[in-house]
Scaffold this active site. Structure first.
Site, PDB file in Angstrom:
ATOM      1  N   ASP A 205      14.513   8.829   4.410  1.00 55.19           N
ATOM      2  CA  ASP A 205      14.842  10.010   4.585  1.00 55.19           C
ATOM      3  C   ASP A 205      16.131  10.612   4.179  1.00 55.19           C
ATOM      4  O   ASP A 205      16.988   9.541   4.039  1.00 55.19           O
ATOM      5  CB  ASP A 205      14.966  10.042   6.329  1.00 55.19           C
ATOM      6  CG  ASP A 205      15.095  11.524   6.652  1.00 55.19           C
ATOM      7  OD1 ASP A 205      14.159  12.489   6.569  1.00 55.19           O
ATOM      8  OD2 ASP A 205      16.125  11.824   7.551  1.00 55.19           O
ATOM      9  N   GLU A 250      13.253  10.754  -0.406  1.00 54.26           N
ATOM     10  CA  GLU A 250      13.503  12.169  -0.088  1.00 54.26           C
ATOM     11  C   GLU A 250      14.745  12.521  -0.828  1.00 54.26           C
ATOM     12  O   GLU A 250      15.862  12.192  -0.223  1.00 54.26           O
ATOM     13  CB  GLU A 250      13.531  12.640   1.297  1.00 54.26           C
ATOM     14  CG  GLU A 250      13.424  13.980   1.169  1.00 54.26           C
ATOM     15  CD  GLU A 250      13.805  14.772   2.660  1.00 54.26           C
ATOM     16  OE1 GLU A 250      13.505  15.869   3.234  1.00 54.26           O
ATOM     17  OE2 GLU A 250      14.833  13.849   3.284  1.00 54.26           O
TER      18      GLU A 250
HETATM   19  C1  NOJ Z   1      14.393  15.241   6.316  1.00 49.54           C
HETATM   20  C2  NOJ Z   1      13.136  15.238   7.238  1.00 49.54           C
HETATM   21  O1  NOJ Z   1      11.994  15.558   6.174  1.00 49.54           O
HETATM   22  C3  NOJ Z   1      13.221  16.527   8.117  1.00 49.54           C
HETATM   23  O2  NOJ Z   1      12.027  16.684   8.978  1.00 49.54           O
HETATM   24  C4  NOJ Z   1      14.237  16.064   9.381  1.00 49.54           C
HETATM   25  O3  NOJ Z   1      14.478  17.151  10.068  1.00 49.54           O
HETATM   26  C5  NOJ Z   1      15.780  15.748   8.434  1.00 49.54           C
HETATM   27  N1  NOJ Z   1      15.520  14.776   7.349  1.00 49.54           N
HETATM   28  C6  NOJ Z   1      16.563  15.061   9.294  1.00 49.54           C
HETATM   29  O4  NOJ Z   1      16.275  13.728   9.567  1.00 49.54           O
END
Ligand code: NOJ
Length: 559
Positions: A205, A250
């Protein structure tokens, strides 16, 4: 490339499927999806041909961000089951030929995590430096927030100790301080723990925020060094514990900045990253009925290390972000696919799923998914895409696309026997509701989207050149058409997609060594003559799609 390489670098032509256990299948009837339910439905995923299951956060959580606010990195949220259920699930998935990865959320924790509770209890608590604090009131940071309607800035005041803590996301998600070696050690233990439980890697993440040193002193940042060396050390740790595990990151940045996260040279940082740029260009292209924005995005992709890979997708669990488009381009996509304010979110994205955006037109929906699977990279599906689920705009914010999975036309779409009020969110209604869109009906229908998606998965897996190849956009005269050549050694697949409603005939010049060639359809019956030097004319319906293998007598590929 040898065919056996596909099992070695397995992620390069995997088919990834993301789901939230909470909304997938409720087996004990309490209204919340659970691991027992997911295990019951694993054969649906196996039949679809999924090779890698991505589990959204299943850890104990304060549940203010759908599990991305973790309060214990070593457990399973009791509503979903327990560790034993998870291990059984992983084992069953593996038996069906699927690897399992899970979200690694270590940019921040929940404010309910014991580390943060301890950290905020006093300035000299031993966990204080697990987080990033400042004593001076922060400047205006409203332009740096990730969720514009939910945050005022990225620093929150903590009453007890009268200091401010960093939170890149919601204020209940304090950022961990990776400059602190103890935090890095804890993160390594978390990674090691889940690998021992049987995971094959992680979707990481918010990688750029996770690695950054914002808010720490110059001295501390200097001792931490280059954030990329930290990412490298995580990757090598992962490799030592499980040599074929992956990190799917990500990193929503422009290509030029993003590429460094693969690691210089031979790719010793992230194994894979989502291609946010091409995803957004795909929507612009569909809105314009013009394939050129997508062709341009693909051409502008940087070269990546041989063992790394792009994860391609048309939507994920978040807003369909359009942040990489210009304001005018974004407005074009809004106008085409999400014209009302309730369909939009954060001023940059859409909270809709693909089929309703395309008015449920089966030609366009199939063309879009065929296009996705034909792009160089590893396709990543979000649960429900295989049957064409829609969104429910009555659910708040991003939850509009996280409605319960639609298994049948029964009560709650077959997801749960509980009262609707007990479900994690409302089931989608209307024309995209379970009455019309569900797994059970589509399994029986040879013409269903599910049947089509299974075919795409099968052909994609049989044509590893689609996953492995570098991009080659073929020249042809129609702006609405994307013609790609994917080739590895003597394996050549030509894919054609028409983003406009009018049928076209596409002249192709494949520029081949003199020989005896045919183009044989892979998604339907049919073939086309090719001249001895590779010229051909391919007919494409309005919103048509064709995948064709180039065949010659010397070529023994299966068609
Ligand atoms: C990215 C995630 O894809 C999202 O769903 C989340 O709210 C944020 N990071 C915070 O963890």
């Amino acid at each position: 490339m040898k065919i056996t390489d596909t099992s070695d670098l397995w992620w390069k032509n995997a088919v990834v499927y993301c789901l939230d256990v909470e909304t997938f299948m409720d087996w004990n009837g309490d209204g919340t999806g659970d691991f027992l339910g997911l295990a019951q439905r694993i054969d649906h995923l196996a039949e679809l041909g999924i090779t890698c299951l991505w589990l959204m956060p299943f850890y104990p959580t304060a549940d203010k961000d759908d599990g991305y606010d973790v309060s214990d990195h070593y457990g399973v949220d009791a509503r979903l089951g327990h560790l034993g259920d998870l291990v059984e699930l992983i084992r069953t998935a593996k038996d069906r030929g699927m690897r399992v990865i899970a979200d690694l959320v270590v940019n921040h924790t929940s404010d309910q995590h014991p580390w943060f509770k301890a950290a905020r209890s006093s300035k000299d608590n031993e966990y204080r430096d697990f987080y990033v604090w400042r004593s001076e009131p922060p400047p205006d940071t409203s332009d740096q927030v990730v969720f514009p309607d939910q945050q005022e800035g990225i620093w929150a005041h903590d009453e007890k100790t009268d200091e401010y803590y960093l939170h890149r996301f919601y204020r209940h998600q304090p950022d961990l301080n990776v400059v602190n070696p103890r935090v890095r050690e804890e993160i390594a233990k978390v990674i090691g723990f889940w690998l021992e439980m049987g995971l094959d890697g992680f979707r990481v993440d918010a990688v750029p925020y996770f690695l950054e040193t914002l808010g720490t002193s110059e001295g501390e940042a200097a001792s931490y060094g280059d954030p990329h060396s930290y990412l490298r050390s995580i990757r090598s740790f992962l490799g030592r514990r499980n040599g074929s595990a992956i990190l799917l990151g990500e990193v929503n940045l422009p290509f030029a900045e993003q590429v460094s996260y693969y690691g210089a040279g031979d790719g010793d940082e992230l194994t894979m990253m989502f291609d946010f740029v091409s995803m957004q260009a795909l929507y612009l292209a569909m809105a314009r009925h013009d394939a050129r924005p997508l062709a341009d995005a693909l051409r502008s992709r940087p070269t990546i290390p041989a063992d790394c890979q792009w994860a391609t997708f048309v939507r994920n669990h978040d807003e369909l972000t359009l942040d990489k488009l210009s304001p005018d381009e974004r407005q074009e996509v809004f106008a085409a696919f999400g014209p009302t304010e309730e369909m939009q979110i954060y001023g940059r994205g859409l909270r809709r799923r693909l089929p309703p955006m395309l008015d449920g037109d089966p030609r366009r929906v199939r063309m879009a998914y065929s296009l996705l699977f034909s792009l160089p990279g590893t396709p990543t599906l979000f649960y429900g895409e295989e049957i064409g689920m829609g969104e429910n705009l009555d659910a708040p914010g991003r939850l509009a696309v996280r409605t319960p999975m639609q298994w049948s036309d029964d009560h709650n779409g077959g997801f749960s026997t509980a009262r609707p009020a007990r479900l994690p969110g409302p089931v989608t209604g209307g024309g995209f509701g379970p009455e019309y869109v569900n797994v059970s009906a589509q399994r029986r229908d040879p013409d269903s989207l599910l049947t089509f998606m299974s075919l795409l998965v099968r052909r994609y897996r049989e044509c590893p050149e689609l996953g492995w190849t570098a991009v080659e956009v073929l020249e042809q005269p129609h702006d609405s058409v994307l013609a790609l050549r994917s080739s590895v050694d003597d394996a050549v697949v030509i894919t054609l997609h028409n983003l406009a409603p009018d049928p076209v005939t596409v002249p192709l010049s494949l520029d081949l060594e003199e020989g005896d060639y045919r183009l044989v359809d892979l998604l339907a019956d049919g073939e086309i003559d090719v001249t001895s030097t590779g010229d051909a004319e391919v007919a494409l319906d309005g919103y048509g799609h064709r995948w064709m293998r180039l065949v010659s007598p010397a070529n023994r590929r299966l068609v």
